[in-house]
Each structure stands twice: as C-alpha cells, then as structure tokens.
Design a protein around this motif. Structure first.
Motif, PDB file in Angstrom:
ATOM      1  N   GLU A  26      30.794  29.546  44.014  1.00 21.38           N
ATOM      2  CA  GLU A  26      30.523  29.837  45.471  1.00 21.38           C
ATOM      3  C   GLU A  26      30.554  31.556  45.325  1.00 21.38           C
ATOM      4  O   GLU A  26      29.956  32.362  44.511  1.00 21.38           O
ATOM      5  CB  GLU A  26      32.783  30.657  45.850  1.00 21.38           C
ATOM      6  N   ARG A  49      33.198  32.130  42.314  1.00 24.95           N
ATOM      7  CA  ARG A  49      34.208  30.916  41.656  1.00 24.95           C
ATOM      8  C   ARG A  49      33.223  29.890  41.557  1.00 24.95           C
ATOM      9  O   ARG A  49      33.031  29.313  42.404  1.00 24.95           O
ATOM     10  CB  ARG A  49      35.324  31.283  42.772  1.00 24.95           C
ATOM     11  N   ALA A 104      34.304  25.888  42.325  1.00 28.72           N
ATOM     12  CA  ALA A 104      34.949  25.295  42.710  1.00 28.72           C
ATOM     13  C   ALA A 104      34.332  23.966  42.505  1.00 28.72           C
ATOM     14  O   ALA A 104      33.126  23.323  41.832  1.00 28.72           O
ATOM     15  CB  ALA A 104      34.140  25.511  44.266  1.00 28.72           C
ATOM     16  N   ASP A 146      39.890  25.708  44.384  1.00 30.49           N
ATOM     17  CA  ASP A 146      39.347  26.842  43.163  1.00 30.49           C
ATOM     18  C   ASP A 146      39.233  25.106  41.708  1.00 30.49           C
ATOM     19  O   ASP A 146      39.814  23.734  41.747  1.00 30.49           O
ATOM     20  CB  ASP A 146      40.296  26.921  42.913  1.00 30.49           C
ATOM     21  N   LEU A 193      40.359  26.445  48.690  1.00 30.42           N
ATOM     22  CA  LEU A 193      39.895  27.977  49.436  1.00 30.42           C
ATOM     23  C   LEU A 193      39.052  27.643  51.029  1.00 30.42           C
ATOM     24  O   LEU A 193      39.057  28.300  51.820  1.00 30.42           O
ATOM     25  CB  LEU A 193      38.513  27.304  48.267  1.00 30.42           C
TER      26      LEU A 193
END
Length: 274
Positions: A99, A103, A105, A127, A134
């Motif tokens: 992301e 993050r 994902a 996630d 998300l």
C-alpha cells in the motif's frame, strides 16, 4: 442470495489461488477445541493464501431450472452425481501488494459472470498479516462506483455515478470486524479440524452492519474436482445473516477452496466447483 454470496466471497467465493506446500491435515479434536477458545485474530495462518488466479463454475441440478448446457460429472465430479446445468462462473485474482503507506496487503479482484455479462465486479484490499479490511471498490450497473475505506473505528463510504452528486457517509465500525468480501480468505486461514468452532464479527455492506458469523467444521468429505483430482476436504458451515447456512469444502492439505454450496433464493441451491 447468490449476489450476497458473490460479494461475500470474492470472494465468495473462490480463492484456491496457487496451492501452497502440502501439510498433513489436522485431525485431532483437542487442539481444535483449544484453538476455538482463542480470538480468531490470534490463530489465523495466512501462509495458505498465495497469489494467483482461480475460477469456479456455478451450476444447479438440471431439474431445478431449464436445461441449458447440460452436462454430467463423469470423470470430473462425484460418482453418482446428478446431471447439472452451468449457469455462470467466478474468477478471482489475488495479488500481494504494498500500500502507499507501506502496509503489506492482499489485493483480491473478484468477478461473477453469467453467459452474457459480468454481474459482480469488486476489488478488496486486506492486511496481509491480519486479514483486516483496508478498502474496497465495487463497480455496479450504470457506471456506479461504491468505495469503502476502513479506518480506525469508522467506515467511510463514497457512492458516485454519472450525472449525480457524490454521496459520502461516515459510520462507526469496530476495528475487530472483518469484511464479507474476504470471507473465503478468512475461512481458509483458520485452524480447521474436527471440532473447530468460532464466531467472527463480519461487516456486510448489503446490510450495512456487523453480524456475528458462526463458523464450524461439520465433518470431512472426499470429492472430485472438475479436473478429476480427488480432494479430502473439511466441510465448513457458516451462518450468514437471515438465518442462512452456507457450506464450504476446503482441502485439508492445501486449504484451497474446492466447493461451495450456497442459497440462490429461499429454497434453491447453487454449487460452485473448482
């Protein structure tokens, strides 16, 4: 109910992805009972969820609707299975992405099609470690786009379509909730075994609410995939809103989703086969 399942499973419904390295199936009841008392977030095992593309064929028994594209499961299904009618298919593509905020994902792109059109098209990001949602985007009829952004204790929904103002709503949502659009990933990541039972808080966009999803392993079954491969599966039952129980056949060795039996109305069932 088919539309509910389609959105719920992304993912509803598919997601065998590529088969992970095989591990011996868990069969002892004691560990399952112990695991069922622990929070779901603490027992998820995402190593089963590998990137890839997978499809499922949707069918119903041939005497449950007009016969079109009749086929049997000779060599490609269970012995003694009745002739079935293909009525559509699902395609799911899972990617591992980073992301913008760094993050890790899973990006889950899901389509459900009939013989003439794409009926459902959603993309969901969760996630990669916790499977917490998300954000999610659904492309609907008339170029309508509905986007969901899951934040800290809240959900932001934007609804846009040509020639009308953008609509936005903000509502409270507990951080503990998962999304119905990734239910298939969630089920496959659970420590499935005889005796396993869990209750999972799941947000259902169609109902705009969080509902407890009661999940339990009802037993085991040996079935045959469309390619002719035999798979020994856990039979996982999940109670959806409206007192509807759907069942999922999940391969014991790979945790791939092999079959789904879902309601298409109050009394009709359709089957999703890998």
């Amino acid at each position: 109910m088919a539309a509910v399942i389609a959105i719920a499973l992304v993912g509803a419904l598919v997601s065998a992805c590529r088969t992970p390295p095989e591990a011996a199936p868990r069969t002892a009841p004691s560990p399952a009972l112990e695991q069922s008392t622990r929070p779901v977030a603490s027992v998820l095992d995402v190593h089963w969820l590998l990137p890839g593309t997978d499809t499922m064929v949707i069918s119903r028994e041939s005497d449950a609707s007009p016969v079109v594209n009749r086929r049997s499961y000779d060599g490609g299904g269970d012995a003694g299975d009745r002739a079935r009618v293909d009525i559509g298919m699902t395609i799911q593509r899972v990617r591992r992405v980073i992301e913008p905020n760094g993050r890790d994902a899973f990006e889950v792109a899901f389509e459900q099609r009939d013989s003439s059109a794409v009926l459902v098209e959603t993309t969901t990001w969760v996630d990669a470690r916790t499977l917490r949602p998300l954000h999610q985007t659904a492309l609907l009829e008339g170029n309508r786009v509905v986007s969901l952004v899951f934040g800290h204790d809240r959900l932001v929904v934007t609804d846009s379509a040509p020639e009308r103002p953008l609509r936005m709503t903000i509502s409270p949502l507990p951080d503990s909730a998962y999304t119905s659009a990734a239910v298939d990933l969630l089920l496959r990541a659970l420590p499935l075994a005889i005796g396993y039972h869990a209750t999972v808080p799941v947000y259902f966009p169609a109902d705009e609410q969080v509902s407890p999803l009661d999940v339990r392993v009802e037993g085991a079954d040996r079935i045959t995939t469309r390619s002719g491969r035999t798979a020994v599966c856990w039979i996982v039952a999940a109670d959806f809103p409206g007192a509807v129980t759907e069942r999922f056949w999940i391969d014991q060795r790979s945790h791939a989703m092999v079959r789904i039996l879902a309601h298409d109305g109050p009394a009709a069932l359709v089957r999703y086969d890998r």
